[in-house]
Scaffold this active site. Structure first.
Site, mmCIF file in Angstrom:
data_model
loop_
_atom_site.group_PDB
_atom_site.id
_atom_site.type_symbol
_atom_site.label_atom_id
_atom_site.label_comp_id
_atom_site.label_asym_id
_atom_site.label_seq_id
_atom_site.Cartn_x
_atom_site.Cartn_y
_atom_site.Cartn_z
ATOM 1 N N SER A 177 -25.826 -25.513 21.747
ATOM 2 C CA SER A 177 -26.292 -24.523 20.766
ATOM 3 C C SER A 177 -26.124 -24.963 19.322
ATOM 4 O O SER A 177 -25.326 -24.400 18.563
ATOM 5 C CB SER A 177 -25.581 -23.208 21.023
ATOM 6 O OG SER A 177 -25.752 -22.886 22.369
ATOM 7 N N ARG A 192 -28.309 -31.536 12.883
ATOM 8 C CA ARG A 192 -27.064 -31.400 12.128
ATOM 9 C C ARG A 192 -26.174 -30.415 12.859
ATOM 10 O O ARG A 192 -26.614 -29.705 13.756
ATOM 11 C CB ARG A 192 -27.333 -30.932 10.697
ATOM 12 C CG ARG A 192 -28.129 -29.672 10.617
ATOM 13 C CD ARG A 192 -28.583 -29.380 9.197
ATOM 14 N NE ARG A 192 -29.614 -28.381 9.200
ATOM 15 C CZ ARG A 192 -29.400 -27.084 9.341
ATOM 16 N NH1 ARG A 192 -28.177 -26.625 9.469
ATOM 17 N NH2 ARG A 192 -30.404 -26.226 9.373
ATOM 18 N N ASP A 230 -28.908 -22.040 23.179
ATOM 19 C CA ASP A 230 -28.456 -20.796 23.841
ATOM 20 C C ASP A 230 -29.489 -19.671 23.743
ATOM 21 O O ASP A 230 -29.606 -18.842 24.656
ATOM 22 C CB ASP A 230 -27.073 -20.332 23.337
ATOM 23 C CG ASP A 230 -26.977 -20.224 21.818
ATOM 24 O OD1 ASP A 230 -27.947 -20.562 21.120
ATOM 25 O OD2 ASP A 230 -25.903 -19.811 21.328
HETATM 26 C C1 GLC Z 1 -26.065 -21.766 15.242
HETATM 27 C C2 GLC Z 1 -26.812 -22.936 15.873
HETATM 28 C C3 GLC Z 1 -27.896 -22.454 16.800
HETATM 29 C C4 GLC Z 1 -27.326 -21.466 17.804
HETATM 30 C C5 GLC Z 1 -26.608 -20.338 17.089
HETATM 31 C C6 GLC Z 1 -25.977 -19.338 18.042
HETATM 32 O O1 GLC Z 1 -26.927 -21.096 14.395
HETATM 33 O O2 GLC Z 1 -27.358 -23.765 14.873
HETATM 34 O O3 GLC Z 1 -28.495 -23.532 17.479
HETATM 35 O O4 GLC Z 1 -28.341 -20.971 18.609
HETATM 36 O O5 GLC Z 1 -25.604 -20.868 16.254
HETATM 37 O O6 GLC Z 1 -25.042 -19.926 18.864
#
Ligand code: GLC
Length: 501
Positions: A177, A192, A230
């Protein structure tokens, strides 16, 4: 004798007057301090204001950025990542699949046995492992080795009846995520880090390859058949049970959303896509930014001192990683500029991130007449004792201001998606349902946040449209969703199809 008595009386009267003057001065001083503290709270309340008009502007800006992010690479703060998930679970998925869910302070490993349309999830086992904080800023190999080892231990607990056939590998859906530029359903490079992770040597690398190398080092023979965010996992998990799921939102440590886009609305530069069909887009909405966002001095300072300054501004105003920290910053200013907690600033109050959002939530939900929970949290977490009920009430108010702003902004984001899909108004004679799958600790455990989000979205769309929109808590959907996507993208499935034809 008389003179002495008179003299003594005069001295006494003077002392009483002086003492009274001290008391009056102190009272004046403390009422000035209280007034200063209240002015700080009032200013916070004003700056955090989210009237419906402003939320509509935020929603419009979100829709505009969605278009811009799809239109060209780097065209917006929103990455609008193609997930390569173009067929969502149908319910027919079968077999044993593993999932690894990495995205916050804990990661989870899951084993899911899918039994097809009738039986659905036959068996599900999981384990949760916490990520040691030093691994969040170490090297890529350290992090992935740690994860692969936990996964290997979990696989070793697999019962005999679940073992794969001799010439088949175990298959894994990997929920990762963070912003990843997907290159296929099972590969993608890390753009990143977010949410307090900062492992420099992993940026730009294919995260599936990194995990696969670590699994080899740990002697684990497993193949990653799906790499998902996620939000994408949650959307897939939601769709498995509900065919009307069109979007998903994560409100946890971080925040993000994914939604189902028509491929005809996706410009060609993204590469070849089927002309008519659907594609799940990972918006990475945490990085949204707009002049309409009600930013305060606390948000600006938090951002400047963060690991990723200038990035994830929307996330920093909304998600669980940051809400407690915003409240701490407000309390700190009140301590420094209005001596709210006494003549000195309580040392613990100066520690960044010491006030976690679950503690803030506990204070916000305190229903005891004397706000006992608030008193306990202030003492245990911030080392602040001897607070009056009046002071504790102010602290609850600050939690309310910060949490409500976050919930309202998230509601505006959802309205932005509904607008992009043309689902914010009713088509004549049509009552299509739009289900939004939501997950994440903030949504799940912070009831006042959740209630405010749901209430605000209703207000924004109006009663009639609100009847067509459903918010569904998709519990742990991202893990199951990854297993389901691993199932629908299994290479063995293709073999079976080929054999069949
Ligand atoms: C952050 C991450 C994203 C993820 C979110 C929730 O924003 O960059 O990819 O989905 O957190 O976990």
């Amino acid at each position: 004798m008389r003179k002495v008595a008179v003299g003594a009386a005069v001295v006494c009267a003077a002392a009483v007057c002086a003492a009274a003057a001290v008391v009056v001065r102190q009272r004046m001083k403390s009422s000035r301090k209280w007034a200063r503290a209240m002015a700080i709270v009032k200013e916070l309340d004003d700056k955090c204001g989210t009237p419906l008009g402003k939320l509509r502007q935020v929603a419009d800006a979100m829709t505009v950025e969605m278009h811009a992010g799809l239109a060209s690479e780097g065209g917006s703060k929103l990455k609008m990542i193609i997930s390569y998930v173009d067929n969502l679970p149908t319910g027919d998925e079968k077999g044993l699949f593993y999932a690894l869910d990495l995205g916050g302070t804990n990661f989870r490993v899951l084993r899911v046995k899918l039994g097809g349309r009738e039986k659905r999830v036959v068996k599900q086992e999981f384990e949760e492992v916490s990520t040691p904080p030093e691994l969040m800023t170490g090297t890529s190999a350290q992090l992935f080795d740690y994860i692969a080892e936990a996964l290997a231990k979990f696989v070793a607990t697999e019962s005999e009846d679940l073992h794969p056939e001799p010439n088949k590998q175990r298959e894994l859906g990997f929920t990762f995520s963070f912003p990843v530029k997907q290159t296929s359903i099972a590969s993608g490079t890390l753009i990143r880090w977010t949410k307090g992770f900062n492992i420099e040597d992993a940026v730009g690398k294919d995260v599936v390859q990194e995990l696969t190398k670590a699994m080899h080092r740990k002697g684990l023979d497993m193949c990653v058949t799906a790499l998902v965010n996620d939000t994408v996992g949650t959307l897939a998990g939601g769709r498995y049970y509900h065919p009307d799921v069109i979007a998903s939102v994560i409100l946890g440590t971080g925040t993000n959303a994914a939604y189902v886009e028509r491929t005809s609305a996706i410009p060609k530069w993204h590469g070849p896509l089927p002309k008519s069909g659907e594609m799940v887009i990972n918006m990475e909405w945490g990085n949204f930014r707009s002049s309409h966002l009600p930013l305060t001095e606390y948000d600006i300072a938090l951002d400047e001192e963060s690991l990723n300054p200038g990035e994830q501004i929307y996330e920093k105003m909304i998600s669980g990683m940051y809400l407690g920290e915003i409240v701490r910053r407000v309390l700190c200013k009140m301590a420094e500029e209005a001596s709210f907690f006494g003549d000195t600033v309580p040392p613990k109050l100066k520690t960044r991130f010491v006030l976690r959002t679950p503690d803030m939530s506990a204070m916000h939900h305190d229903t005891s007449p004397d706000l006992k929970v608030v008193a306990t949290k202030l003492k245990d977490v911030l080392g602040i004792t001897n607070t009056s009920l009046k002071m504790r009430k102010v602290i609850v108010e600050i939690c309310d201001i910060v949490a409500s702003r976050a919930a309202c902004l998230a509601a505006a984001g959802i309205l932005g998606i509904l607008k992009k899909l043309g689902r914010d108004t009713l088509k004549q004679g049509e009552k299509q349902k739009s289900v939004i799958a939501l997950d994440g600790g903030l949504y799940e455990h912070y009831a006042k946040f959740r209630d405010c989000l749901e209430f605000t979205l209703k207000e924004l769309v109006g009663d009639e449209v609100a009847e067509t929109i459903m918010m569904e808590h998709s519990m742990d959907g991202s893990g199951i969703g990854a297993a389901l996507l691993a199932a629908s993208h299994s290479p063995y499935l293709q073999e079976e199809d080929e054999e069949f034809y």
